[in-house]
Scaffold this motif. Structure first.
Motif, mmCIF file in Angstrom:
data_model
loop_
_atom_site.group_PDB
_atom_site.id
_atom_site.type_symbol
_atom_site.label_atom_id
_atom_site.label_comp_id
_atom_site.label_asym_id
_atom_site.label_seq_id
_atom_site.Cartn_x
_atom_site.Cartn_y
_atom_site.Cartn_z
ATOM 1 N N ASP A 11 -0.898 -2.392 7.687
ATOM 2 C CA ASP A 11 -0.566 -3.651 8.356
ATOM 3 C C ASP A 11 -0.395 -4.795 7.361
ATOM 4 O OD1 ASP A 11 -0.746 -2.253 10.647
ATOM 5 O OD2 ASP A 11 -2.793 -2.884 11.123
ATOM 6 N N LYS A 12 -1.117 -4.692 6.260
ATOM 7 C CA LYS A 12 -1.071 -5.765 5.267
ATOM 8 C C LYS A 12 0.179 -5.653 4.381
ATOM 9 C CE LYS A 12 -4.261 -7.852 2.019
ATOM 10 N NZ LYS A 12 -5.344 -7.510 1.085
ATOM 11 N N TYR A 13 0.762 -4.470 4.328
ATOM 12 C CA TYR A 13 1.920 -4.245 3.452
ATOM 13 C C TYR A 13 3.085 -3.655 4.233
ATOM 14 C CZ TYR A 13 -1.862 -4.703 0.038
ATOM 15 O OH TYR A 13 -2.941 -5.148 -0.677
ATOM 16 N N PRO A 14 3.695 -4.428 5.152
ATOM 17 C CA PRO A 14 4.752 -3.891 6.017
ATOM 18 C C PRO A 14 5.969 -3.391 5.242
ATOM 19 C CG PRO A 14 4.657 -6.293 6.171
ATOM 20 C CD PRO A 14 3.453 -5.856 5.403
ATOM 21 N N HIS A 15 6.203 -3.950 4.050
ATOM 22 C CA HIS A 15 7.385 -3.557 3.274
ATOM 23 C C HIS A 15 7.276 -2.140 2.736
ATOM 24 C CE1 HIS A 15 4.414 -5.580 0.732
ATOM 25 N NE2 HIS A 15 4.760 -4.715 -0.201
ATOM 26 N N MET A 16 6.087 -1.530 2.815
ATOM 27 C CA MET A 16 5.906 -0.173 2.288
ATOM 28 C C MET A 16 6.123 0.888 3.365
ATOM 29 S SD MET A 16 5.222 -0.419 -0.913
ATOM 30 C CE MET A 16 4.475 1.157 -1.325
ATOM 31 N N LEU A 17 6.479 0.451 4.573
ATOM 32 C CA LEU A 17 6.563 1.357 5.725
ATOM 33 C C LEU A 17 7.444 2.574 5.487
ATOM 34 C CD1 LEU A 17 5.564 1.512 8.686
ATOM 35 C CD2 LEU A 17 7.722 0.464 9.346
ATOM 36 N N SER A 18 8.625 2.362 4.895
ATOM 37 C CA SER A 18 9.563 3.483 4.783
ATOM 38 C C SER A 18 9.515 4.165 3.417
ATOM 39 C CB SER A 18 10.981 3.010 5.081
ATOM 40 O OG SER A 18 11.448 2.205 4.024
ATOM 41 N N VAL A 19 8.521 3.826 2.600
ATOM 42 C CA VAL A 19 8.416 4.466 1.287
ATOM 43 C C VAL A 19 7.669 5.790 1.408
ATOM 44 C CG1 VAL A 19 7.499 4.228 -1.055
ATOM 45 C CG2 VAL A 19 8.500 2.251 0.091
ATOM 46 N N ARG A 20 8.359 6.878 1.048
ATOM 47 C CA ARG A 20 7.745 8.212 1.134
ATOM 48 C C ARG A 20 7.462 8.785 -0.257
ATOM 49 N NH1 ARG A 20 5.899 6.890 4.162
ATOM 50 N NH2 ARG A 20 6.044 6.887 6.388
ATOM 51 N N ASN A 21 8.321 8.427 -1.222
ATOM 52 C CA ASN A 21 8.123 8.879 -2.601
ATOM 53 C C ASN A 21 8.056 7.640 -3.472
ATOM 54 O OD1 ASN A 21 8.572 11.639 -1.872
ATOM 55 N ND2 ASN A 21 10.731 11.108 -1.743
ATOM 56 N N CYS A 22 7.128 7.612 -4.402
ATOM 57 C CA CYS A 22 7.109 6.445 -5.271
ATOM 58 C C CYS A 22 6.637 6.757 -6.682
ATOM 59 C CB CYS A 22 6.313 5.302 -4.650
ATOM 60 S SG CYS A 22 4.569 5.583 -4.650
ATOM 61 N N PHE A 23 7.044 5.864 -7.563
ATOM 62 C CA PHE A 23 6.681 5.911 -8.975
ATOM 63 C C PHE A 23 5.745 4.739 -9.216
ATOM 64 C CE2 PHE A 23 7.405 3.909 -13.077
ATOM 65 C CZ PHE A 23 7.318 4.951 -13.984
ATOM 66 N N ILE A 24 4.594 5.001 -9.826
ATOM 67 C CA ILE A 24 3.636 3.926 -10.114
ATOM 68 C C ILE A 24 3.484 3.811 -11.617
ATOM 69 C CG2 ILE A 24 1.270 3.123 -9.807
ATOM 70 C CD1 ILE A 24 1.230 4.921 -7.268
ATOM 71 N N ARG A 25 3.648 2.617 -12.147
ATOM 72 C CA ARG A 25 3.524 2.420 -13.590
ATOM 73 C C ARG A 25 2.050 2.550 -13.975
ATOM 74 N NH1 ARG A 25 3.953 -1.491 -17.930
ATOM 75 N NH2 ARG A 25 5.765 -1.019 -19.212
#
Lengths: 120, 129
Positions: free
Chosen positions: A76-90
Motif C-alpha cells: 500500500d505504501k509503494y503503489p508504483h511497484m504493483l506491476s513489477v514482477r522481475n527486478c534488479f537491485i543495485r
C-alpha cells in the motif's frame, strides 16, 4: 573459491526464524554464498526501507541481486511497484537480506570464513 | 557477464541485458520514479532510458511528466523493475491528473508536513510522548 564447502554435509540445528546477513563483508565469500541461495525465497530490505520478497534469480560480484516473482512487503505504501514482477537491485543500496530458515548452515559458513581469513 | 555472453547466459546472469527494449521503472536514491525503455547500460548500472518520464505520486493522484532521453548515473539507481504488461501499473483507485494539478498537490502536501513539524516544535514544552 571452492563452492563445494557450501554443500550441506550435515544438518546443523538452526533455530532462529530468519538469519540476517549484511552485505558488505568479505565479498568473494558472500558472493559464493549468495550463489548457493539462487532459487530460494528471500526478502531484501533496501536502505530506503523498501522491503521486497522474491525468488533469488542471480547475484554478481557487486552483490547486485535479481529477483523474480517479487512482491513488496508493504504494497500500500509503494503503489508504483504493483506491476513489477522481475527486478534488479543495485548491491550498494541493500541493507539486509533475510534468508529462509534452511538457507544457512552455520558450521559450513564458519569453516568457509576461517578458510577465507587464512587467505583461501 | 562479458559482452560475449550468449542469450542463455544473459537471462541467467545479473546483467541488465535481459531488460533491453523493455519498459522499466527505475527507482532513484532521492525517491524519484522514472519510467522508460532501456537503451543501454554498463557494469555500474549507469542506464540510458528512452522516452523517459517521471511518475509523480501524491496520495491517490499521479502524473507521468515526460522528460525525453535520460542518462542516469549508476550510483543514483536503487532498483530497476520490469513492468508487467499484463498487470495494472497502479491500483484502480488512483487518478491520473495533469502536471499542474500534481504540482499543486505536492505543494499542499509539503506545506501540511511543514506545518505539522512546526506545530510539534511549538508544543515541545508540553513534553508529550
Amino acid at each position: 573459491m571452492d563452492l563445494s564447502v557450501f554443500h550441506r554435509r550435515n544438518k546443523s540445528q538452526v533455530n532462529e526464524k530468519d538469519i540476517i546477513v549484511t552485505s558488505n563483508f568479505a565479498t568473494q565469500l558472500f558472493f559464493s554464498y549468495f550463489k548457493e541461495l539462487v532459487g530460494k525465497e528471500v526478502t531484501v530490505e533496501l536502505k530506503n526501507d523498501l522491503a521486497i520478497r522474491g525468488t533469488l534469480h542471480s547475484v554478481d560480484q557487486y552483490l547486485n541481486i535479481k529477483l523474480e516473482n517479487t512482491r513488496v512487503v508493504d504494497q500500500d505504501k509503494y503503489p508504483h511497484m504493483l506491476s513489477v514482477r522481475n527486478c534488479f537491485i543495485r548491491g550498494s543500496v541493500v541493507r539486509y537480506v533475510l534468508l529462509p530458515q534452511d538457507g544457512v548452515d552455520i558450521d559450513i559458513l564458519h569453516d568457509a570464513t576461517r578458510r577465507e581469513a587464512r587467505g583461501g | 557477464m562479458s559482452s560475449w555472453a550468449g542469450p542463455d547466459e544473459i537471462f541467467l546472469s545479473t546483467s541488465l541485458a535481459g531488460f533491453l527494449d523493455k519498459k522499466l521503472i527505475v527507482l532513484l536514491r532521492d525517491g524519484r520514479k522514472l519510467l522508460g525503455t532501456l537503451c543501454s547500460f554498463d557494469q555500474f548500472a549507469n542506464v540510458v532510458l528512452q522516452g523517459a518520464c517521471e511518475r509523480v505520486i501524491v496520495g491517490e493522484l499521479y502524473c507521468d511528466v515526460p522528460l525525453g532521453l535520460y542518462v542516469i548515473r549508476g550510483e543514483n539507481v536503487v532498483l530497476i523493475g520490469e513492468l508487467d504488461r499484463e498487470k495494472d501499473e497502479l491500483p484502480a483507485h488512483m487518478t491520473c491528473v495533469s502536471e499542474a494539478e500534481i504540482r499543486k498537490a505536492e505543494k499542499a502536501e509539503r506545506e501540511a508536513r511543514d506545518l505539522k513539524g512546526s506545530m510539534r516544535k511549538r508544543m515541545e514544552f508540553l513534553d508529550f510522548d
